[in-house]
Write a protein that holds these residues in place. Structure first.
Motif, PDB file in Angstrom:
ATOM      1  N   SER A 124      -7.255  -6.120  -9.257  1.00  0.00           N
ATOM      2  CA  SER A 124      -6.210  -6.891  -9.955  1.00  0.00           C
ATOM      3  C   SER A 124      -4.908  -6.367 -10.216  1.00  0.00           C
ATOM      4  O   SER A 124      -3.844  -7.284 -10.289  1.00  0.00           O
ATOM      5  CB  SER A 124      -6.848  -7.015 -11.430  1.00  0.00           C
ATOM      6  OG  SER A 124      -7.121  -6.036 -12.004  1.00  0.00           O
ATOM      7  N   THR A 125      -4.711  -5.168 -10.039  1.00  0.00           N
ATOM      8  CA  THR A 125      -3.342  -4.213 -10.035  1.00  0.00           C
ATOM      9  C   THR A 125      -3.659  -3.130  -8.936  1.00  0.00           C
ATOM     10  O   THR A 125      -4.395  -2.652  -9.021  1.00  0.00           O
ATOM     11  CB  THR A 125      -3.195  -3.983 -11.421  1.00  0.00           C
ATOM     12  OG1 THR A 125      -3.184  -4.868 -12.411  1.00  0.00           O
ATOM     13  CG2 THR A 125      -1.660  -3.408 -11.447  1.00  0.00           C
ATOM     14  N   PHE A 126      -2.413  -3.059  -8.325  1.00  0.00           N
ATOM     15  CA  PHE A 126      -2.348  -1.956  -7.237  1.00  0.00           C
ATOM     16  C   PHE A 126      -1.736  -0.759  -7.984  1.00  0.00           C
ATOM     17  O   PHE A 126      -0.562  -0.674  -8.425  1.00  0.00           O
ATOM     18  CB  PHE A 126      -1.510  -2.121  -6.076  1.00  0.00           C
ATOM     19  CG  PHE A 126      -1.899  -3.311  -5.256  1.00  0.00           C
ATOM     20  CD1 PHE A 126      -3.275  -2.954  -4.470  1.00  0.00           C
ATOM     21  CD2 PHE A 126      -1.478  -4.479  -4.840  1.00  0.00           C
ATOM     22  CE1 PHE A 126      -3.923  -3.847  -3.429  1.00  0.00           C
ATOM     23  CE2 PHE A 126      -1.938  -5.355  -4.046  1.00  0.00           C
ATOM     24  CZ  PHE A 126      -3.253  -5.039  -3.352  1.00  0.00           C
ATOM     25  N   MET A 127      -2.504   0.158  -8.491  1.00  0.00           N
ATOM     26  CA  MET A 127      -2.251   1.130  -9.248  1.00  0.00           C
ATOM     27  C   MET A 127      -1.916   2.630  -8.630  1.00  0.00           C
ATOM     28  O   MET A 127      -1.500   3.704  -9.294  1.00  0.00           O
ATOM     29  CB  MET A 127      -3.143   1.608 -10.447  1.00  0.00           C
ATOM     30  CG  MET A 127      -3.629   0.095 -11.368  1.00  0.00           C
ATOM     31  SD  MET A 127      -4.717   0.774 -12.399  1.00  0.00           S
ATOM     32  CE  MET A 127      -3.866   1.895 -13.696  1.00  0.00           C
ATOM     33  N   THR A 128      -2.444   2.789  -7.319  1.00  0.00           N
ATOM     34  CA  THR A 128      -2.237   4.047  -6.788  1.00  0.00           C
ATOM     35  C   THR A 128      -1.422   4.081  -5.800  1.00  0.00           C
ATOM     36  O   THR A 128      -0.518   3.163  -5.591  1.00  0.00           O
ATOM     37  CB  THR A 128      -3.766   4.401  -6.080  1.00  0.00           C
ATOM     38  OG1 THR A 128      -4.179   3.313  -5.381  1.00  0.00           O
ATOM     39  CG2 THR A 128      -4.771   4.625  -7.331  1.00  0.00           C
ATOM     40  N   SER A 129      -1.160   5.118  -4.904  1.00  0.00           N
ATOM     41  CA  SER A 129      -0.016   5.339  -3.944  1.00  0.00           C
ATOM     42  C   SER A 129      -0.280   4.454  -2.664  1.00  0.00           C
ATOM     43  O   SER A 129       0.629   4.204  -1.970  1.00  0.00           O
ATOM     44  CB  SER A 129      -0.220   6.713  -3.414  1.00  0.00           C
ATOM     45  OG  SER A 129      -1.437   7.095  -2.975  1.00  0.00           O
ATOM     46  N   GLU A 130      -1.707   3.792  -2.487  1.00  0.00           N
ATOM     47  CA  GLU A 130      -1.848   2.690  -1.334  1.00  0.00           C
ATOM     48  C   GLU A 130      -2.247   1.672  -2.040  1.00  0.00           C
ATOM     49  O   GLU A 130      -2.886   1.427  -3.229  1.00  0.00           O
ATOM     50  CB  GLU A 130      -2.815   3.116  -0.466  1.00  0.00           C
ATOM     51  CG  GLU A 130      -2.377   4.540   0.360  1.00  0.00           C
ATOM     52  CD  GLU A 130      -3.354   5.661  -0.056  1.00  0.00           C
ATOM     53  OE1 GLU A 130      -4.025   5.685  -0.968  1.00  0.00           O
ATOM     54  OE2 GLU A 130      -2.817   6.894   0.460  1.00  0.00           O
ATOM     55  N   ARG A 131      -1.876   0.450  -1.343  1.00  0.00           N
ATOM     56  CA  ARG A 131      -2.442  -1.049  -1.633  1.00  0.00           C
ATOM     57  C   ARG A 131      -3.582  -1.219  -0.885  1.00  0.00           C
ATOM     58  O   ARG A 131      -3.500  -1.540   0.215  1.00  0.00           O
ATOM     59  CB  ARG A 131      -1.176  -1.923  -1.413  1.00  0.00           C
ATOM     60  CG  ARG A 131       0.072  -1.621  -2.239  1.00  0.00           C
ATOM     61  CD  ARG A 131       1.118  -2.735  -1.990  1.00  0.00           C
ATOM     62  NE  ARG A 131       1.659  -2.248  -0.717  1.00  0.00           N
ATOM     63  CZ  ARG A 131       2.603  -2.853  -0.085  1.00  0.00           C
ATOM     64  NH1 ARG A 131       2.986  -4.331  -0.526  1.00  0.00           N
ATOM     65  NH2 ARG A 131       3.069  -2.675   1.143  1.00  0.00           N
ATOM     66  N   ASN A 132      -4.810  -1.146  -1.549  1.00  0.00           N
ATOM     67  CA  ASN A 132      -6.027  -1.049  -0.693  1.00  0.00           C
ATOM     68  C   ASN A 132      -6.879  -2.369  -0.834  1.00  0.00           C
ATOM     69  O   ASN A 132      -7.132  -2.781  -1.858  1.00  0.00           O
ATOM     70  CB  ASN A 132      -6.862   0.092  -0.848  1.00  0.00           C
ATOM     71  CG  ASN A 132      -6.214   1.069  -0.438  1.00  0.00           C
ATOM     72  OD1 ASN A 132      -6.202   1.660   0.401  1.00  0.00           O
ATOM     73  ND2 ASN A 132      -5.750   1.965  -1.658  1.00  0.00           N
ATOM     74  N   VAL A 133      -7.145  -3.070   0.179  1.00  0.00           N
ATOM     75  CA  VAL A 133      -8.212  -4.345   0.264  1.00  0.00           C
ATOM     76  C   VAL A 133      -9.165  -4.252   1.183  1.00  0.00           C
ATOM     77  O   VAL A 133      -8.933  -3.405   1.967  1.00  0.00           O
ATOM     78  CB  VAL A 133      -7.231  -5.559   0.323  1.00  0.00           C
ATOM     79  CG1 VAL A 133      -6.200  -5.689  -0.610  1.00  0.00           C
ATOM     80  CG2 VAL A 133      -6.650  -5.770   1.740  1.00  0.00           C
ATOM     81  N   PHE A 134     -10.261  -4.684   1.276  1.00  0.00           N
ATOM     82  CA  PHE A 134     -11.459  -4.871   1.885  1.00  0.00           C
ATOM     83  C   PHE A 134     -11.621  -6.389   2.442  1.00  0.00           C
ATOM     84  O   PHE A 134     -11.811  -7.349   1.769  1.00  0.00           O
ATOM     85  CB  PHE A 134     -12.631  -4.401   1.398  1.00  0.00           C
ATOM     86  CG  PHE A 134     -13.856  -4.602   2.411  1.00  0.00           C
ATOM     87  CD1 PHE A 134     -14.039  -3.945   3.419  1.00  0.00           C
ATOM     88  CD2 PHE A 134     -14.846  -5.698   2.036  1.00  0.00           C
ATOM     89  CE1 PHE A 134     -15.200  -4.469   4.118  1.00  0.00           C
ATOM     90  CE2 PHE A 134     -15.791  -6.189   2.684  1.00  0.00           C
ATOM     91  CZ  PHE A 134     -16.038  -5.210   3.746  1.00  0.00           C
ATOM     92  N   LEU A 135     -11.812  -6.593   3.701  1.00  0.00           N
ATOM     93  CA  LEU A 135     -11.894  -7.920   4.327  1.00  0.00           C
ATOM     94  C   LEU A 135     -13.383  -7.811   5.219  1.00  0.00           C
ATOM     95  O   LEU A 135     -13.683  -6.956   5.912  1.00  0.00           O
ATOM     96  CB  LEU A 135     -10.956  -8.278   5.264  1.00  0.00           C
ATOM     97  CG  LEU A 135     -10.933  -9.434   6.211  1.00  0.00           C
ATOM     98  CD1 LEU A 135     -10.932 -10.649   5.125  1.00  0.00           C
ATOM     99  CD2 LEU A 135     -10.000  -9.496   7.213  1.00  0.00           C
TER     100      LEU A 135
END
Length: 338
Positions: free
Chosen positions: A159-170
């Motif tokens: 719900s929020t990108f909190m770390t050094s990378e913006r990670n998603v899974f598809l």
């Protein structure tokens, strides 16, 4: 079999109560037995090619599951999923949220430990966005990036990108327009490919039943890592990388990238694609079930382009022009190939 692996095995194969689920979350995100947990996750990831297992093999794991979970009684905040998974989804889909939970918001295999501890100390809510067959959807991620999801796809993101990378899974197919942020790389993880960008647009097709997984770049630059051997490739605009899981073959070629994202507007493009793969795409796109009663077309490959808004009947009429001997019958939500 170790306790940790018993927990993971059982959870990935069964529907369990919300209270027990939260205890599993806490157990898997604890600092204890990190190595054992990691090895179990790796092995299950390797085994995901066969998601149909005998239920009897998990009875002993269930008997020993609850006493082990009792060990996790600390006060660490539970991590929540905004949308619960449904029992009918593949075991592969159950696995990925845990790779996110057990790492730093990055998927398990590539996460730094320092960031992992940051996530553990902060409650994170993950969103699972599913698109039904016969549908396409557009959405905006927390960082402002835009995503189009094709039929039968699932996207999991925080719900929020909190770390050094913006990670998603598809799992499925998506077109990404990534908002540029040079300090926070955007990473799309699929079962076989991991894609990293700073700000660009690209298409990813990674359906679990497809013979080929592809990444196609429209603008910017795209780093693609093939998971089985961790080999990386850098794509330029109008380049495509294809990975074939059955043979581990990798192909990079020049294409017209816009052809491969035309599904967003309702068009369909097939470039030397096997007839059976085309039928799978039609099933997802039109929400129908196609029954194949002959093996006559198994080796047939087709190059064809369908315009936006083509009816299913028109599509099969065009396919019959390509394959004159093709016999088909459309009835309600089913198609029969004779």
């Amino acid at each position: 079999m170790s306790y940790i692996k018993q927990i993971i095995n059982y959870f990935f194969r069964h529907e369990i109560s919300g209270e027990l689920r939260q205890r599993v979350y806490r157990r898997l995100t604890s600092q204890a037995n990190d190595k054992e947990r990691d090895e179990a996750l790796k092995q299950i990831w390797k085994d995901l090619g066969d998601v149909t297992l005998q239920d009897t093999s998990w009875k002993e794991a269930y008997r020993r599951l609850r006493p082990v979970l009792q060990e996790s009684s600390d006060s660490r905040p539970a991590i929540r999923m905004q949308q619960p998974f449904r029992p009918w989804q593949l075991a592969a889909v159950w696995l990925l949220p845990f790779l996110m939970l057990c790492a730093s918001g990055y998927f398990y295999f590539f996460s730094p430990r320092t960031a992992e501890m940051e996530m553990i100390s902060t409650p994170i809510s993950y969103v699972q966005h599913s698109v039904a067959t016969g549908m396409r959807e557009k959405m905006v991620l927390p960082d402002g990036s835009r995503v189009w999801l094709n039929a039968g796809s699932i996207l999991i993101y925080p719900s929020t990108f909190m770390t050094s990378e913006r990670n998603v899974f598809l799992m499925g197919e998506g077109f990404f327009e990534v908002k540029k942020d040079s300090l926070h790389p955007f990473i799309v993880s699929t079962r076989y490919l991991n894609l990293q960008v700073l700000g660009t647009s690209f298409n990813v097709s990674a359906y679990p039943d497809a013979a080929k997984v592809t990444a196609t770049l429209e603008t910017g630059s795209l780093n693609v890592r093939v998971c089985p051997d961790s080999v990386s490739y850098v794509l330029e605009p109008d380049q495509q990388l294809a990975y074939i899981p059955a043979t581990h073959a990798i192909e990079r070629r020049q294409v017209r990238a816009s052809d491969y994202s035309e599904w967003r507007m309702g068009g369909l493009f097939f470039d030397n694609v096997a007839f059976e793969e085309i039928l799978r795409v039609l099933e997802r796109t039109y929400g129908v079930k196609i029954h194949i009663r002959t093996s006559a077309y198994h080796n047939q490959k087709i190059y064809v382009h369908f315009n936006k808004g083509e009816s299913l009947e028109n599509i099969f009429q065009i396919l019959k022009l390509v394959i004159p001997e093709l016999e088909y019958r459309i009835t309600d939500q089913a198609v029969y190939i004779e």
